[in-house]
Design a protein around this motif. Structure first.
Motif, short mmCIF file in Angstrom:
data_model
loop_
_atom_site.label_atom_id
_atom_site.label_comp_id
_atom_site.label_asym_id
_atom_site.label_seq_id
_atom_site.Cartn_x
_atom_site.Cartn_y
_atom_site.Cartn_z
N CYS A 81 -40.88 6.24 28.26
CA CYS A 81 -42.02 5.78 29.04
C CYS A 81 -43.07 5.17 28.13
CB CYS A 81 -42.61 6.94 29.85
SG CYS A 81 -43.35 8.26 28.89
N GLY A 82 -43.88 4.30 28.74
CA GLY A 82 -45.03 3.76 28.04
C GLY A 82 -44.83 2.46 27.30
N PHE A 83 -43.66 1.87 27.38
CA PHE A 83 -43.38 0.64 26.65
C PHE A 83 -43.32 -0.58 27.56
CE2 PHE A 83 -41.80 3.99 23.91
CZ PHE A 83 -42.37 3.66 22.69
N GLY A 84 -43.95 -0.47 28.72
CA GLY A 84 -43.94 -1.58 29.66
C GLY A 84 -42.53 -1.86 30.13
N ALA A 85 -42.26 -3.12 30.44
CA ALA A 85 -40.93 -3.51 30.91
C ALA A 85 -39.86 -3.23 29.86
CB ALA A 85 -40.92 -4.98 31.30
N GLN A 86 -40.25 -3.17 28.60
CA GLN A 86 -39.30 -2.88 27.53
C GLN A 86 -38.71 -1.48 27.66
OE1 GLN A 86 -40.88 -3.21 23.55
NE2 GLN A 86 -38.85 -3.37 22.65
N SER A 87 -39.36 -0.59 28.40
CA SER A 87 -38.81 0.75 28.62
C SER A 87 -37.40 0.66 29.21
CB SER A 87 -39.71 1.56 29.56
OG SER A 87 -40.95 1.86 28.94
N TYR A 88 -37.18 -0.32 30.09
CA TYR A 88 -35.85 -0.49 30.68
C TYR A 88 -34.81 -0.85 29.62
CZ TYR A 88 -37.77 -0.50 35.45
OH TYR A 88 -38.36 -0.15 36.63
N GLU A 89 -35.16 -1.78 28.74
CA GLU A 89 -34.22 -2.21 27.70
C GLU A 89 -33.94 -1.07 26.74
OE1 GLU A 89 -35.56 -5.87 25.93
OE2 GLU A 89 -35.68 -6.87 27.88
N LEU A 90 -34.97 -0.34 26.35
CA LEU A 90 -34.78 0.80 25.46
C LEU A 90 -33.92 1.86 26.15
CD1 LEU A 90 -38.44 1.06 24.13
CD2 LEU A 90 -36.43 0.31 22.83
N GLY A 91 -34.16 2.05 27.43
CA GLY A 91 -33.38 3.02 28.20
C GLY A 91 -31.92 2.64 28.30
N LEU A 92 -31.64 1.36 28.54
CA LEU A 92 -30.26 0.90 28.64
C LEU A 92 -29.55 1.06 27.30
CD1 LEU A 92 -27.98 -0.26 30.34
CD2 LEU A 92 -28.82 -2.55 29.75
N ARG A 93 -30.23 0.69 26.23
CA ARG A 93 -29.62 0.84 24.90
C ARG A 93 -29.33 2.31 24.60
NH1 ARG A 93 -29.55 -3.66 21.79
NH2 ARG A 93 -30.94 -5.38 22.37
N ALA A 94 -30.25 3.19 24.94
CA ALA A 94 -30.05 4.63 24.71
C ALA A 94 -28.89 5.15 25.54
CB ALA A 94 -31.33 5.39 25.03
N LEU A 95 -28.80 4.72 26.79
CA LEU A 95 -27.73 5.17 27.67
C LEU A 95 -26.37 4.70 27.15
CD1 LEU A 95 -26.79 6.54 30.28
CD2 LEU A 95 -27.27 4.39 31.49
N SER A 128 -33.79 -10.02 32.81
CA SER A 128 -33.74 -9.74 31.38
C SER A 128 -32.75 -8.63 31.07
CB SER A 128 -35.15 -9.35 30.90
OG SER A 128 -35.13 -8.98 29.55
N LEU A 129 -32.73 -7.61 31.90
CA LEU A 129 -31.83 -6.48 31.71
C LEU A 129 -30.37 -6.90 31.90
CD1 LEU A 129 -32.48 -3.60 30.91
CD2 LEU A 129 -32.36 -2.97 33.31
N ASN A 130 -30.12 -7.81 32.82
CA ASN A 130 -28.76 -8.32 33.01
C ASN A 130 -28.27 -9.05 31.77
OD1 ASN A 130 -27.70 -7.52 35.55
ND2 ASN A 130 -29.11 -8.91 36.57
N LYS A 131 -29.13 -9.80 31.11
CA LYS A 131 -28.76 -10.48 29.87
C LYS A 131 -28.42 -9.47 28.79
CE LYS A 131 -31.47 -14.64 30.73
NZ LYS A 131 -32.67 -15.39 30.37
N LEU A 132 -29.23 -8.42 28.68
CA LEU A 132 -28.95 -7.38 27.69
C LEU A 132 -27.64 -6.69 28.02
CD1 LEU A 132 -29.66 -5.62 25.27
CD2 LEU A 132 -31.06 -4.21 26.83
N ALA A 133 -27.44 -6.36 29.28
CA ALA A 133 -26.20 -5.68 29.69
C ALA A 133 -24.98 -6.52 29.32
CB ALA A 133 -26.24 -5.40 31.20
N GLU A 134 -25.07 -7.81 29.57
CA GLU A 134 -23.95 -8.70 29.24
C GLU A 134 -23.67 -8.67 27.74
OE1 GLU A 134 -22.95 -13.45 29.43
OE2 GLU A 134 -24.21 -12.59 31.01
N SER A 135 -24.73 -8.68 26.93
CA SER A 135 -24.54 -8.66 25.48
C SER A 135 -23.96 -7.33 25.00
CB SER A 135 -25.86 -8.97 24.75
OG SER A 135 -26.73 -7.85 24.79
#
Length: 143
Positions: free
Chosen positions: A125-139, A34-41
């Motif tokens: 933290c605390g958003f389940g797997a979505q924490s990764y997506e939120l983190g990538l967007r923030a970064l 899922s994170l790879n798809k977001l990264a690509e976008s």
């Protein structure tokens, strides 16, 4: 194209099996897919690494110097006591976002403190797997 290193620490290879009530039922592979798809976008090149060994994680952080533009990291239990990982992050001076699937501040007392948090740009933290997506967007927004 910006390059981001995703680092996952100890026991995260057991996601989907390990304490699903705390960490959910998604495997690390599913989260990365899922994170790879977001990264690509986001036009980001994402390199992924997981290890249960502190030294290997430090080696990856060092190798990111001069080759990556940022780090997205779930240090796992190393969050709470690895001054060596903290020092490696400090040494490379790459923008880093720390992520956790569970809310570490609502768990056992020893999980409330992060030794890595003072050297990262932020913690999600605390958003389940979505924490990764939120983190990538923030970064990406920070970069």
């Amino acid at each position: 194209m910006k390059k981001v290193l995703l680092i996952n620490g100890p026991n995260l290879n057991m996601l989907g099996v390990r304490e699903p009530g705390v960490y959910g039922t998604l495997s690390l592979e599913a989260i990365i897919q899922s994170l790879n798809k977001l990264a690509e976008s986001l036009s980001i090149e994402l390199a992924c690494f997981q290890s249960n060994h502190e030294g290997e994680i430090i080696d990856q952080i060092h190798a990111a110097f001069g080759t990556k533009d940022g780090i997205l990291m779930n240090p796992g239990a190393f969050t709470h006591y690895s001054y060596a990982i903290r020092d490696a992050l400090s040494a490379v001076q790459l923008p880093t976002v720390e992520v956790h699937i569970s809310n570490i501040h609502k768990r056992e007392e020893f999980r409330h403190h992060s030794v890595t948090a003072p050297v990262v740009i932020g913690q999600i933290c605390g958003f389940g797997a979505q924490s990764y997506e939120l983190g990538l967007r923030a970064l990406v927004s920070h970069m």
